[in-house]
Each structure stands twice: as C-alpha cells, then as structure tokens.
Design a protein around this motif. Structure first.
Motif, PDB file in Angstrom:
ATOM      1  N   VAL A 137      35.913  55.751  40.714  1.00 30.99           N
ATOM      2  CA  VAL A 137      37.072  54.938  40.358  1.00 30.99           C
ATOM      3  C   VAL A 137      37.295  53.799  41.354  1.00 30.99           C
ATOM      4  N   ARG A 138      36.710  53.905  42.546  1.00 31.62           N
ATOM      5  CA  ARG A 138      36.909  52.845  43.530  1.00 31.62           C
ATOM      6  C   ARG A 138      36.196  51.559  43.116  1.00 31.62           C
ATOM      7  N   GLN A 139      35.044  51.674  42.509  1.00 31.30           N
ATOM      8  CA  GLN A 139      34.316  50.459  42.128  1.00 31.30           C
ATOM      9  C   GLN A 139      35.095  49.603  41.140  1.00 31.30           C
ATOM     10  N   PRO A 140      35.587  50.146  40.024  1.00 30.78           N
ATOM     11  CA  PRO A 140      36.387  49.283  39.137  1.00 30.78           C
ATOM     12  C   PRO A 140      37.681  48.817  39.784  1.00 30.78           C
ATOM     13  N   PHE A 141      38.265  49.643  40.650  1.00 26.77           N
ATOM     14  CA  PHE A 141      39.485  49.242  41.364  1.00 26.77           C
ATOM     15  C   PHE A 141      39.215  48.022  42.236  1.00 26.77           C
ATOM     16  N   GLU A 142      38.157  48.062  43.039  1.00 26.04           N
ATOM     17  CA  GLU A 142      37.857  46.943  43.925  1.00 26.04           C
ATOM     18  C   GLU A 142      37.465  45.695  43.135  1.00 26.04           C
ATOM     19  N   TYR A 143      36.742  45.904  42.038  1.00 28.12           N
ATOM     20  CA  TYR A 143      36.351  44.767  41.192  1.00 28.12           C
ATOM     21  C   TYR A 143      37.604  44.105  40.613  1.00 28.12           C
ATOM     22  N   TYR A 144      38.530  44.899  40.138  1.00 26.73           N
ATOM     23  CA  TYR A 144      39.771  44.354  39.594  1.00 26.73           C
ATOM     24  C   TYR A 144      40.576  43.622  40.668  1.00 26.73           C
ATOM     25  N   MET A 145      40.694  44.219  41.852  1.00 32.98           N
ATOM     26  CA  MET A 145      41.523  43.655  42.912  1.00 32.98           C
ATOM     27  C   MET A 145      40.984  42.326  43.434  1.00 32.98           C
ATOM     28  N   GLU A 146      39.703  42.048  43.226  1.00 28.51           N
ATOM     29  CA  GLU A 146      39.142  40.765  43.650  1.00 28.51           C
ATOM     30  C   GLU A 146      39.725  39.606  42.847  1.00 28.51           C
ATOM     31  N   ASP A 147      40.112  39.863  41.586  1.00 26.25           N
ATOM     32  CA  ASP A 147      40.629  38.788  40.741  1.00 26.25           C
ATOM     33  C   ASP A 147      41.491  39.382  39.622  1.00 26.25           C
ATOM     34  N   PRO A 148      42.685  39.903  39.944  1.00 36.83           N
ATOM     35  CA  PRO A 148      43.529  40.551  38.933  1.00 36.83           C
ATOM     36  C   PRO A 148      43.871  39.654  37.748  1.00 36.83           C
TER      37      PRO A 148
END
Length: 289
Positions: A137-148
């Motif tokens: 779940v961290r990978q999609p979280f970090e991907y999202y947080m780069e450009d919400p």
C-alpha cells in the motif's frame, strides 16, 4: 477491483482537493485523535497516511486510530460497561501484565468509572481491530502524494502487489491472540470487554453465538464509513452491536469448522499413489562401482 485502492489519505478521500484536505496532506496530520497531531503510522518521520482502502464497493479500515473519530467507540463501549449516568473517562495504551509480571500486551483503550472522590470503581477494556493489508500500500500512497491534484483518480490495477485487505491474517494473527492473552486475563477478573472493528471484518468472522446484553462478556462494536457528498469525507458510524460470551466466541474464532475426514484421506491417498507410481531413483551397486 477499484482503479484507485486508497479510500482515505490523512483523513480525506484522494479526490478531496479542498484547502482543508490539502493542509492535512501537506503537514501529514491525523484528524482522528492520535496521541500527537501528526500521523505516526508505520514511521513517525515518514508516515503511511492511509486510513482505509477500497475493497470492491466496500471500505476496509486499515488504521486503528481511524476508529477514534469523535470518540464514538468510547461512548459505545461505556454504554456496555457501565450503568447510565456513570462518570467515566478513557486511558489509552495501558500495559497489561500476567501473574509473573510479563506483559500480555497493551490494551488499546481502558475506560475507567470513578466516584466523586476520583477513585476508580470499575473499568472495561476496549480493543480496536483494523485489518492487515496484503500487497503493497505504500507504493500507491507515495505515487499519489507526489501529485495529488492529478493522481486522485489514478488507475493502479495493473501494478504488482495491488493492496487488499487480509482478513484471514487479521483474525488469526491479531484478533485471536488478543482474545487469548489479554482477553483471558480480563475474563478471569470478570471484566467486560468490547471490540471495535469495521463491518467487512466482522462479516468475515465465523458466526458468533449471540446472547442478551445483560449476559454478555464482550460487545462487538461494528462500524461503517458513511460518505458525505457535501464535504466529500467519510464519517464513522456504528452499524450494530453484537453481544457474546467470552469462551463461546473465542472457540468459534480460533477453532476452524471441521471438514470431512474422507476428503483428507482422499488427499493422502492421491499423494501415496503418486509416490508408489513414481518411486524415487536409487543408485544401484553397479552405478556406485
């Protein structure tokens, strides 16, 4: 499988781009009564700010702090533990020791009733059971947080290790040991217990034998997340309460339903037949010489 696996990030849906939601994401804040203002899930200096994930059309709560919204769980537990008009308060993360002074773990929330002199007259234990995640779940979280702003509706379905709730591990590795160790001590003391969990988790447990509230040792406080379209946010709502006695519930959760012995013998027979039809190659004396 939903395209976007993340239901809530730092307390808000990923597509909530309001100034308030952006503030919580920017400062990595927790809106649900964490011990400090910031989210501390997984790593305090790099928190995994995922409160819940999608599972089909349902939502699975993955962070135990998420259950603290408005302290509804404490109010609901107190109504089971104490008579009406009792003065009570809550204490969090209380260590519980066994007879030998060894820790049986921390109780998530202990509700204490006290008199007008501040002396404890009763208490009850409230455990909070979020669900484990299989996958990453961290990978999609970090991907999202780069450009919400541009990734709120991202499609994560083609990625490896798509995150999913792992209810089996959550019950066997978390819930069952909690009931056995901490719950066993509390039952010996004849103290009531409450377990807060979300609806999807409870629905995947074996059917528990219910009793009347007056006969119960445990109250299963079952919650859901209701979406408010006006604020584009989720609100914790109690779905129902199930009352059980301690040992029947523990037995139902920890002992699996028994299948037919004939099926197991058939499986053994097939393995034996494979072994007999394909004996292992053994070197002969000629081979050795």
């Amino acid at each position: 499988m939903p395209k976007q696996p993340l239901a809530e990030v730092f307390g808000f849906p990923p597509d909530n781009l309001s100034p308030e939601a952006e503030r919580y994401r920017r400062n990595r804040l927790c809106p649900y009564n964490n011990k400090v203002p910031s989210c501390t899930k997984d790593k305090a200096n790099d928190p995994l700010g995922v409160c819940s994930v999608f599972e089909g059309n349902e939502i699975a709560i993955t962070c135990p702090i998420r259950f603290r919204q408005d302290w509804l769980i404490a109010e609901d537990a107190a109504s089971f533990f104490f008579p009406e008009n009792t003065t009570w308060t809550s204490l969090t993360e209380i260590r519980l020791n066994d007879k030998n002074g060894l820790s049986a773990g921390n109780i998530d929330v202990v509700l204490v009733a006290y008199n007008d002199r501040g002396r404890i007259i009763d208490f009850g234990a409230l455990e909070i059971q979020a669900v484990y995640i299989s996958g990453n779940v961290r990978q999609p979280f970090e991907y999202y947080m780069e450009d919400p702003n541009n990734r709120s509706n991202m499609d994560w379905t083609g990625q490896k290790n798509y995150p999913r709730p792992d209810y089996l591990s959550s019950s066997r590795k978390r819930l069952a040991p909690q009931l056995i160790y901490k719950g066993g001590i509390l039952k010996t003391w004849n103290k009531k217990q409450a377990v807060a969990l979300h609806k999807g988790f409870f629905n995947r447990l074996p059917t528990l034998p219910e009793v009347d509230k007056t006969e119960a040792d445990i109250a299963w406080l079952i919650y859901d997340l209701k979406h408010n379209p006006d604020t584009n946010s989720y609100h914790l709502s109690r779905s129902r309460t199930v009352y059980t006695q301690f040992y029947p519930a523990l037995e139902r959760i920890t002992i699996p339903e028994t299948g037919a012995i004939e099926d197991f013998i058939g499986h053994l027979q097939s393995k034996l037949d494979e072994r007999l039809d394909n004996p292992p190659d053994a070197p002969t004396l000629l081979d050795i010489l």
